[in-house]
Design a protein around this motif. Structure first.
Motif, short mmCIF file in Angstrom:
data_model
loop_
_atom_site.label_atom_id
_atom_site.label_comp_id
_atom_site.label_asym_id
_atom_site.label_seq_id
_atom_site.Cartn_x
_atom_site.Cartn_y
_atom_site.Cartn_z
N ALA A 138 -28.11 -40.60 -8.91
CA ALA A 138 -28.16 -40.16 -7.52
C ALA A 138 -29.52 -39.57 -7.17
O ALA A 138 -29.94 -39.60 -6.00
CB ALA A 138 -27.05 -39.15 -7.25
N ALA A 139 -30.20 -39.04 -8.17
CA ALA A 139 -31.51 -38.43 -7.94
C ALA A 139 -32.65 -39.39 -8.24
O ALA A 139 -33.82 -39.01 -8.22
CB ALA A 139 -31.66 -37.18 -8.80
N THR A 140 -32.32 -40.65 -8.53
CA THR A 140 -33.31 -41.67 -8.88
C THR A 140 -33.43 -42.68 -7.75
O THR A 140 -32.41 -43.11 -7.21
CB THR A 140 -32.89 -42.40 -10.18
OG1 THR A 140 -32.79 -41.46 -11.24
CG2 THR A 140 -33.89 -43.48 -10.55
N ARG A 142 -33.22 -45.85 -5.79
CA ARG A 142 -32.34 -46.97 -6.10
C ARG A 142 -33.13 -48.25 -6.29
O ARG A 142 -34.00 -48.60 -5.48
CB ARG A 142 -31.32 -47.15 -4.97
CG ARG A 142 -30.21 -48.13 -5.31
CD ARG A 142 -29.03 -47.91 -4.39
NE ARG A 142 -27.96 -48.86 -4.64
CZ ARG A 142 -26.74 -48.73 -4.16
NH1 ARG A 142 -26.45 -47.68 -3.39
NH2 ARG A 142 -25.81 -49.62 -4.41
N GLY A 143 -32.82 -48.97 -7.37
CA GLY A 143 -33.49 -50.22 -7.64
C GLY A 143 -32.89 -51.38 -6.87
O GLY A 143 -31.88 -51.23 -6.18
N LYS A 144 -33.49 -52.55 -6.99
CA LYS A 144 -32.98 -53.73 -6.32
C LYS A 144 -31.62 -54.13 -6.88
O LYS A 144 -30.79 -54.72 -6.18
CB LYS A 144 -33.97 -54.88 -6.46
CG LYS A 144 -35.28 -54.67 -5.73
CD LYS A 144 -36.21 -55.87 -5.90
CE LYS A 144 -37.52 -55.66 -5.13
NZ LYS A 144 -38.43 -56.82 -5.27
N LYS A 145 -31.40 -53.84 -8.15
CA LYS A 145 -30.13 -54.15 -8.79
C LYS A 145 -29.60 -52.87 -9.45
O LYS A 145 -30.39 -52.01 -9.85
CB LYS A 145 -30.32 -55.23 -9.86
CG LYS A 145 -30.86 -56.56 -9.33
CD LYS A 145 -31.18 -57.51 -10.47
CE LYS A 145 -32.40 -57.05 -11.26
NZ LYS A 145 -32.82 -58.02 -12.30
N PRO A 146 -28.28 -52.74 -9.59
CA PRO A 146 -27.74 -51.55 -10.27
C PRO A 146 -28.33 -51.34 -11.65
O PRO A 146 -28.58 -50.20 -12.05
CB PRO A 146 -26.24 -51.85 -10.33
CG PRO A 146 -25.99 -52.69 -9.13
CD PRO A 146 -27.21 -53.57 -9.00
N VAL A 147 -28.55 -52.43 -12.40
CA VAL A 147 -29.09 -52.26 -13.74
C VAL A 147 -30.51 -51.70 -13.70
O VAL A 147 -30.94 -51.01 -14.64
CB VAL A 147 -29.03 -53.60 -14.52
CG1 VAL A 147 -30.08 -54.59 -14.02
CG2 VAL A 147 -29.18 -53.37 -16.02
N ASP A 148 -31.25 -51.97 -12.60
CA ASP A 148 -32.59 -51.41 -12.48
C ASP A 148 -32.54 -49.89 -12.38
O ASP A 148 -33.39 -49.18 -12.93
CB ASP A 148 -33.31 -51.98 -11.25
CG ASP A 148 -33.64 -53.46 -11.39
OD1 ASP A 148 -33.74 -53.92 -12.54
OD2 ASP A 148 -33.79 -54.13 -10.36
N THR A 149 -31.55 -49.39 -11.65
CA THR A 149 -31.38 -47.94 -11.53
C THR A 149 -31.04 -47.33 -12.89
O THR A 149 -31.57 -46.29 -13.27
CB THR A 149 -30.29 -47.61 -10.51
OG1 THR A 149 -30.62 -48.19 -9.25
CG2 THR A 149 -30.13 -46.10 -10.34
N ALA A 150 -30.14 -48.00 -13.62
CA ALA A 150 -29.78 -47.50 -14.95
C ALA A 150 -31.00 -47.48 -15.86
O ALA A 150 -31.20 -46.54 -16.64
CB ALA A 150 -28.68 -48.36 -15.55
N ALA A 152 -34.09 -47.10 -14.94
CA ALA A 152 -34.95 -46.00 -14.51
C ALA A 152 -34.45 -44.67 -15.06
O ALA A 152 -35.23 -43.81 -15.46
CB ALA A 152 -35.03 -45.97 -12.99
N VAL A 153 -33.13 -44.49 -15.05
CA VAL A 153 -32.54 -43.27 -15.61
C VAL A 153 -32.87 -43.16 -17.09
O VAL A 153 -33.29 -42.10 -17.59
CB VAL A 153 -31.02 -43.25 -15.38
CG1 VAL A 153 -30.35 -42.16 -16.23
CG2 VAL A 153 -30.70 -43.03 -13.90
#
Length: 238
Positions: A138-140, A142-150, A152-153
């Motif tokens: 939530a503090a990152t 958001r990437g183009k894809k959910p896996v991109d956000t993961a 980044a985390v």
């Protein structure tokens, strides 16, 4: 008579780590450490026993001494086989740890789980990691894809992740660094459960449906592997 006390120092003037020094005080343990260092994916007790001729119980005792000294780390690795996986041991790499606040939080969580989980620390750790992963995602941005956000985390936590596609079309995340490695020996099942929970939570926070991500310690020669079962929407831009 004047008594002078001096610090125990090594050849370069560094203070000797007496715990590690004593752990290497036998030929057997020194040989086990060298064998493990030479094995990219680590070794099991059975493999150490076969290579050294030591009884499995003796090998286990030596390995646990090296783990307690911080020279080896252990985690369960099934290698894709059914049943409860064996412990696999590998050497501790020279790597930067996670930021102190994260390590302190994780250490406190492990201590809490050990006292409150009633024998199922891994399940509790997965749940705690899931909530933590959602919070971090939530503090990152958001990437183009959910896996991109993961991803980044995981990068923010210091895992040095790498996204890979397998030949059969599955998605994996290879973790080349474990920033919490110093804590693994306290409770390997719990700390690995915490990590996979973070991945699941981050994916869900980023918009992916519930994932049954599985962490395979030492799943690759130089990395732990998170195997993902994701629908196409989690790997395509949202």
């Amino acid at each position: 008579m004047l008594n002078v006390t001096t610090a125990n120092t090594g050849p370069t003037g560094q203070v000797i780590d007496t715990t590690r020094h004593r752990a290497l005080g036998t030929v057997s343990r020194a040989s086990i450490l060298e064998l493990t260092r030479a094995a990219d994916g680590g070794l099991t007790i059975a493999e150490i026993s076969a290579r050294t001729g030591l009884h499995p119980s003796t090998a286990r005792s030596h390995l646990d001494r090296l783990v307690n000294a911080g020279l080896l780390v252990k985690a369960r690795s099934s290698g894709g086989q059914p049943g409860r996986p064996a412990w696999r041991y590998r050497t501790v790499p020279e790597e930067a740890p996670a930021p102190a606040p994260y390590r302190a939080l994780t250490a406190a969580l492990l201590d809490h789980l050990a006292r409150q989980s009633r024998g199922d620390a891994r399940a509790e750790a997965v749940r705690a990691g899931h909530n933590w992963g959602r919070h971090l995602a939530a503090a990152t941005p958001r990437g183009k894809k959910p896996v991109d956000t993961a991803m980044a985390v995981l990068r923010g936590l210091g895992f040095d992740p790498d996204l890979k596609q397998t030949a059969d079309g599955h998605t994996e995340i290879h973790l080349y660094t474990c920033p919490f490695l110093e804590l693994v020996s306290q409770n390997p099942d719990a700390i690995c459960g915490l990590h996979v929970g973070v991945v699941r939570g981050a994916l869900e926070q980023a918009g992916a449906p519930a994932s049954d991500a599985v962490l395979e310690p030492f799943g690759a020669p130089t990395a732990c592997v998170v195997r993902l079962s994701l629908p196409s929407g989690a790997t395509r831009p949202v």
